[in-house]
Write an enzyme that holds these catalytic residues in place. Sequence first.
Site, short mmCIF file in Angstrom:
data_model
loop_
_atom_site.label_atom_id
_atom_site.label_comp_id
_atom_site.label_asym_id
_atom_site.label_seq_id
_atom_site.Cartn_x
_atom_site.Cartn_y
_atom_site.Cartn_z
N GLY A 17 0.53 8.54 -2.14
CA GLY A 17 1.19 9.47 -3.06
C GLY A 17 1.86 8.73 -4.21
CG LEU B 151 -1.77 1.30 1.41
CD1 LEU B 151 -2.67 1.54 0.21
CD2 LEU B 151 -2.58 1.22 2.70
CB ILE B 152 2.61 2.98 -2.52
CG1 ILE B 152 3.41 1.68 -2.45
CG2 ILE B 152 3.53 4.18 -2.70
CD1 ILE B 152 4.20 1.37 -3.71
CB SER C 211 13.37 14.49 4.18
OG SER C 211 14.33 15.44 3.76
CE1 TYR D 114 9.13 17.67 3.15
CE2 TYR D 114 11.43 17.86 3.81
CZ TYR D 114 10.42 17.18 3.15
OH TYR D 114 10.71 16.01 2.50
CB SER E 180 3.81 12.55 -8.45
OG SER E 180 3.52 12.84 -7.09
N GLY E 181 6.64 11.38 -8.19
CA GLY E 181 7.86 11.35 -7.39
C GLY E 181 8.26 9.97 -6.94
#
Length: 290
Positions: A24, A21-22, A150, A163, A27-28
């Site tokens: 977004g 299950l992903i 990130s 962010y 994209s990216g």
Amino acid sequence: MNAAPTPTPASAPAPDARRWLITGANSGFGAAFTRAALAAGDVVVAAVRRPETMAALAAGHPDRLTVVRLDVTDPEQCRQAVDTAERTHGPIDVLVNNAGFGTVGAVEETGEDELRYAMEVMFFGAMRLTRLVLPSMRRRRSGTIVQLTSMGGLLAFAGVGTYCAAKGALEQASEALAAETAPLGIRVLIVEPGAFRTEFNGALQTARSISDYDATVGAVRDALDAGHGKQPGDPDKAAAALLAALDLPNPPLRLALGDDAFGAIRGKLAAVAADLDATEHLGTGAAITF
């Protein structure tokens, strides 16, 4: 002579297919992870805000790709996405919390509603989905939760405080989660990318501007704009690294991606060590205790 094995149709799951299950996924990194999982013969439920953007890919993999509508800030849609995934393909083996967006703005420039929305998408949404998949994973004593943070989950610089706050919150909660679930056979992998050629730089949420911050935040904003489409990292290679990490016999808690991420994270760790060394005489021993 033995007959040649019958090839598996492109749309049929591999015998040992994992079920993903992903979020977004259109994209990216999400799109790259989806392509990589499909190429490996796995099954993917792609959770996106605009399902129509994945119509062509879904048509090419009718048995292995299911697209569902998901706004991760909506608790009911999150529950429905997990229910649909498990009802359609069976228990989720890999959850990838990838949905997110970039922000730029000084702390003072950022409104409380902007800060709260970033936390809602990148922290609360990810934790909501994590909690929804955990009961099934606990029953099976297996499963992997992949948290896309990130390098900004471990460090921050001018202009990206919002962010990094959201990614840092997810990073810390996931570190605790890993300790809680490891005895239950559930793995957690925190992925910390640097600059990759995704839509990130071109779709930044930009706070109002205060001129006093032009030399610091303004410079970061300009650099992000100028770097759009020129980032060194290849998302498809990041996806290959993720799949390789999932197959390691003793997988790490963190997977940094990109030369810039490794350099920045090592620099942050060195700076923290230097601060500890410089202040140890103030914060330990007789200086601070009875």
